[in-house]
Design an enzyme around this catalytic site. Structure first.
Site, PDB file in Angstrom:
ATOM      1  N   SER A  51      11.723 -12.502  -1.380  1.00  0.00           N
ATOM      2  CA  SER A  51      10.962 -13.188  -2.584  1.00  0.00           C
ATOM      3  C   SER A  51      10.690 -11.924  -3.453  1.00  0.00           C
ATOM      4  CB  SER A  51       9.445 -13.414  -1.933  1.00  0.00           C
ATOM      5  OG  SER A  51       8.945 -12.417  -1.330  1.00  0.00           O
ATOM      6  N   LEU A 116       8.440  -9.521   1.712  1.00  0.00           N
ATOM      7  CA  LEU A 116       7.297  -9.552   0.616  1.00  0.00           C
ATOM      8  C   LEU A 116       7.011  -8.319   0.034  1.00  0.00           C
ATOM      9  CD1 LEU A 116       4.872 -11.133  -0.201  1.00  0.00           C
ATOM     10  CD2 LEU A 116       3.553  -9.992   1.715  1.00  0.00           C
ATOM     11  N   ILE A 147       8.792  -5.164   4.332  1.00  0.00           N
ATOM     12  CA  ILE A 147       8.043  -5.044   3.056  1.00  0.00           C
ATOM     13  C   ILE A 147       8.751  -4.415   2.110  1.00  0.00           C
ATOM     14  CG2 ILE A 147       5.990  -3.470   2.286  1.00  0.00           C
ATOM     15  CD1 ILE A 147       5.222  -5.730   4.046  1.00  0.00           C
ATOM     16  N   LYS A 148       8.890  -5.140   1.111  1.00  0.00           N
ATOM     17  CA  LYS A 148       9.751  -4.472  -0.177  1.00  0.00           C
ATOM     18  C   LYS A 148       9.080  -3.461  -0.908  1.00  0.00           C
ATOM     19  CE  LYS A 148      12.409  -7.320  -2.541  1.00  0.00           C
ATOM     20  NZ  LYS A 148      13.215  -8.568  -3.546  1.00  0.00           N
ATOM     21  N   ILE A 149       9.612  -2.193  -0.995  1.00  0.00           N
ATOM     22  CA  ILE A 149       9.171  -1.230  -1.809  1.00  0.00           C
ATOM     23  C   ILE A 149      10.190  -0.544  -2.677  1.00  0.00           C
ATOM     24  CG2 ILE A 149       8.482   1.398  -1.659  1.00  0.00           C
ATOM     25  CD1 ILE A 149       7.384   0.770   0.967  1.00  0.00           C
TER      26      ILE A 149
END
Length: 951
Positions: A51, A116, A147-149
């Site tokens: 996403s 996310l 977790i998208k960083i």
């Protein structure tokens, strides 16, 4: 082979044979709940989902999929748009995670992940990313979450830290080989730290999202530009079109293969670690000249992921072909990269620009998403929020939109909430911003205030008398005037004057035995509340005796002189303010809430309404839909671009006292360094012919009042081209929202004016001047002598040499005519009356101001001293030099002593008037003082007649 040859399976399933995992780059609640997502997992072999803000913007901003949860959350909680989005997103991510859990289990944690993203606003904020990544990980609490960083320079330490913490990470926004190598290093280092700490590395998953098609988009555009310009290498350049992105990706994969052979990885692999796979992102084809499945077909290889948007997924299902293309023609890819260098295509600069643009693009998408959420939230809340309508001329409206867009692009509202002083002057502003948190704080400590309220009611006080000035008095006065008396509680009176007649009038309104006295002083050393305390404590002591202190409550900052006196004199309670909140921003702190409690205002309901105002103005709410930023931008743009700096407040009867509070907030905050907004309150509305081009009108309207005549008059102004902001309150309690909204708006307008909206240098100058005069009185029992430059019967005129020279005349009328002849277009007239503020004097000053307005077509301010010294006085002295002032003083019919002091209330008032005038003169203002000797009523009547004649 053709993917469709796999018997009974979608062509996408053939990717698994090549070791590649197809993930879907799409999330939408309806898609998840109607079985579409499950079908993709079952029939198309989709093994993961990603996403991003753009995807959520489309999902949440359109349709009704999220409406039920919107309603449920808003029915039970007061949240910001940002918090609301996060709740919705977490619900979606959890649901997708559960759908993918069988894949996660079947593949032994290799696949089955959903991603996310941390807030795009944090792309350049290492510590913020670390905090948010951990918070989102805990909030979702699903093992197959990633977790998208972003793989920015600032993101690298956060990636390493969160991998070490055992968080699954999807590194996004990678365009260059060098940055990818740095990401691999951060991933390895994070695992090594975790391993060294004795923590398991098994199950810590990561992918590195390497963006593809956007690289070709930039490179191809550069090639086309050079070819069109007749570059000598045109043919060689054209041969590179559509090849650089894939070659760049293949070089990244070659680096990954090398890492997989390294001793560092071998050690981690033996400890149970799983590799960080390359994920091909941005695989939708942008150039119509290329195959719509180009970036899927040409990047198929072992232990990789391709996150595919729905349209590309459909295309690949229809006609995609599978081969292990990632390991094909590697030498040719190297030659492409060599050609890029030879032909001087600056790929590092291109990829750096792509990263910057990617960050901005995600921020803009997030702005759009949060704006959509905020609009839906407002629609669902309906009448629980005050409404704002702008009626601005076209040029003004366009400039406001430009101002809002600048604030959006610069993220300025987030900087404001982050206490970044660079929003203003970069000096002391960060020290004065605790008002941003005070509503949450007061709700957390509500039980203390409610207990006090119950005790006040139990003791049965018939009156509550607040003694204070400025920020300590104007907010409570709004509460008293707006809400009136509450059943079971005493009437709230507010005394903010040193005029002895006014002090005596208030003394006559109360029975000390039945009165709760609230002494309100932030510093605890302000002259006026201290002498009012001395006087009324003496009054109470005579009526009650030694236990008089039991009737007194203090509101003051911790450690103040007032707190010490309260303890010494046995006060019932001491409530603390917050040192990091200036007086004019303190209405929602104890300086407003203690009087609210004492007078019976329903505290929880009031503070919850205030909290709606706070959340509506939150850092997460984009400027165009943020009511505080919107109002502040109108103020700032109006003043700086159109000269509309007279903020004229029109209000319906039940909420009209709000203007007196807003006057102080706006004037004292913005009026300095020769700049500022001049608030004009309580000036009776008239037709368009009575106004110049320097006005901005704010119509403060309570919907439940019958205000047809006012509504029509405002419509006439709008039709005439005057700018009008209409604020519609659905109920009186929404004034709590407006307190906070106007505080934000004032801070925002200060940024447009490039001033510090939290200091008040010229108020301090006036205090110093007053202190010198009272000190002189204490030494000599008299104020320094002064001589009028003219006397006409019962009127004596005073001015500094410059002003006296400008207004000389044979008599009072000639002097007043010369003074008012100095008024020109764009100016305003301030009537500053140091007399008792009673009904008769209010009517007198109102009639006079309107006569001046109508004769001169200028804004007018009608103020009573010393009350205005702690309010608009700052702007009169430090703001734009557009004020023409008539100060009015008079002999006191009666005076009152100040217990323990040689000077009296009358002496203090006289010293304040003279100190005020001295500072006006020092600042070069056009100012004249007229002193009425003898009977005040007769003197005011004569003065009014003379001014009308002079006009």
């Amino acid at each position: 082979m053709n993917a469709s040859s796999v018997a009974g399976k979608s062509p996408l399933c053939a990717l698994e044979k090549s070791g590649q995992s197809p993930w879907l780059d799409f999330v939408r609640r309806g898609y998840t709940r109607d079985g579409s997502m499950a079908a993709l997992i079952e029939h198309d072999g989709v093994t993961g989902v990603t996403s991003n803000p753009a995807i959520f913007q489309k999902a949440m901003g359109e349709g009704t999929d999220y409406d039920a949860q919107f309603r449920d959350i808003l029915a039970h909680e007061i949240v910001s748009a940002g918090a609301l989005y996060e709740r919705l997103a977490i619900t979606d991510i959890r649901e997708v995670a559960k759908l993918l859990r069988p894949v996660f289990d079947r593949t032994n944690m290799t696949d089955g992940y959903v991603s996310l993203e941390v807030s795009p606003y944090l792309a350049r904020d290492t510590e913020g990313t670390i905090e948010e990544a951990g918070r989102l990980w805990s909030a979702v609490a699903e093992p197959n979450l990633m977790i998208k960083i972003p793989g920015t320079k600032e993101g690298l330490p956060a990636i390493e830290r969160k991998i070490a913490d055992g968080v699954n990470i999807n590194v996004t926004l990678l365009f260059s080989l060098e940055r990818y190598k740095a990401v691999v290093e951060a991933w390895l280092s994070g695992l090594e730290k975790r391993h060294a700490e004795g923590k398991p590395v098994t199950g810590v998953a990561s992918v590195a999202s390497f963006f593809v098609s956007r690289v070709d988009g930039k490179v191809d555009a550069e090639i086309d530009r050079r070819v069109k310009a007749g570059d000598a290498e045109a043919e060689a350049l054209k041969a590179l079109r559509g090849k650089v992105a894939i070659a760049n990706a293949k070089m990244a994969y070659q680096h990954w293969l090398d890492v997989m052979k390294s001793p560092r990885w071998t050690k981690l692999k033996d400890a149970g670690a799983q590799p960080q796979r390359l994920l091909w992102a941005s695989t939708g084809t942008k150039d119509k000249a290329y195959s719509d499945v180009l970036y899927v077909e040409e990047l198929i290889g072992p232990e990789t992921v391709n996150t595919i948007p729905p349209a590309t997924l459909d295309a690949f299902r229809d006609h995609g072909k599978v081969r292990e293309s990632l390991l094909e023609n590697v030498d040719a890819a190297r030659k492409v990269m060599a050609e890029v260098v030879r032909l001087k295509i600056d790929l590092p600069a291109i990829t750096a620009r792509l990263e910057d643009e990617g960050v901005v693009s995600f921020e803009e998408a997030f702005d759009g998403l949060l704006g959509s959420v905020a609009k839906k939230q407002a629609a669902f809340l309906g009448n629980k929020l005050a409404e704002t309508k702008l009626s601005l001329p076209a040029e003004f409206d366009a400039a406001v939109k430009d101002g809002l867009e600048t604030w959006r692009k610069d993220g300025t509202i987030r900087k404001l909430w982050a206490r970044d002083a660079s929003v203003w002057t970069g000096t002391t502003e960060a020290n004065w911003l605790k008002w941003l948190d005070i509503v949450d704080d007061r709700l957390e400590h509500l039980s203390e205030l409610e207990a006090f309220q119950n005790e006040v009611k139990a003791r049965g006080f018939s009156q509550v008398l607040l003694l204070g000035m400025g920020g300590s008095s104007l907010g409570p006065e709004v509460l008293a005037m707006t809400f009136g008396k509450h059943e079971g509680f005493g009437h709230l009176y507010v005394l903010d004057s040193t005029d002895p007649q006014q002090v005596r009038t208030f003394e006559g309104k109360i029975d000390p035995k039945e009165t709760l006295f609230i002494v309100s002083s932030k510093s605890g050393s302000t002259l006026e509340p201290n002498i009012m305390l001395s006087y009324f404590f003496d009054v109470a002591k005579k009526a009650i005796g030694e236990n008089a202190g039991h009737h007194f409550v203090a509101v003051t900052d911790p450690g103040s002189a007032l707190e010490a006196r309260a303890k010494k004199d046995g006060f019932w309670k001491v409530f603390h303010g917050v040192k990091q909140i200036g007086g004019r921003y303190s209405v929602l702190s104890n300086f407003g809430m203690v009087p609210a409690a004492a007078s019976g205002v329903p505290l929880r309901l009031f503070l919850e309404d205030a909290l709606r105002g706070v959340r509506a103005c939150d850092a997460s709410v984009p400027p165009a839909v943020n009511p505080g930023v919107l109002l502040g931008t109108v103020f700032g743009v109006g003043a700086t671009k159109f000269g509309r700096d007279k903020i004229t407040i029109i209000a319906t009867k039940q909420v009209m006292d709000f203007g007196a509070w807003a006057e102080q907030l706006v004037a004292e905050s913005t009026g300095k360094q020769g700049k500022g907004l001049i608030p004009i309150d309580d000036e009776t509305l008239a037709g368009p012919a009575h106004y110049g081009t320097d006005r901005l009108f704010v119509y403060f309207r309570l919907a439940t009042e019958h205000s047809h005549e006012q509504d029509e008059a405002v419509r006439t102004l709008i039709d005439a081209g005057q700018p009008v902001v209409t604020i519609n309150l659905h109920e009186r309690r929404q004034i709590a929202q407006e307190f906070f909204r106007w505080e934000i708006a004032t801070a925002v307008s200060g940024a447009f004016l490039h001033i510090n909206p939290f200091d008040q240098p010229d108020v301090e100058a006036s205090k110093i001047a007053t202190k010198k005069l009272t000190a002189a009185y204490n030494e000599t029992d008299a104020l320094p002598a002064e001589t009028p430059f003219a006397v006409d019967g019962d009127l004596a005129f005073f001015a500094d040499a410059k002003n006296a020279g400008a207004v000389k005349g044979a008599n009072a009328e000639a002097i007043l005519k010369a003074h008012f002849d100095r008024v020109k277009a764009g100016d305003y007239v301030g009537l500053l009356a140091y007399i008792e503020r009673d009904r008769a004097s209010i009517e007198w000053i109102q009639h006079l101001r309107l006569a001046i307005r109508d004769a001169k077509t200028v804004a007018t301010a009608a103020e009573f001293g010393p009350r205005f010294l702690h309010s608009t006085g700052q702007a009169y002295k430090g703001g734009p030099d557009t004020g023409v002032f008539l100060q009015i003083t008079a002999d006191d019919a009666h005076d009152l002593p100040v217990p323990g002091e040689r000077y009296s209330f009358g002496v203090v008032k006289a010293a304040q008037a003279r100190g005020d005038f001295d500072v006006l003169a020092e600042r070069g203002r056009r100012a004249l003082r007229v002193h009425i000797k003898g009977d005040l009523k007769a003197g005011l009547a004569r003065l009014s007649t003379l001014i009308r004649a002079a006009l």
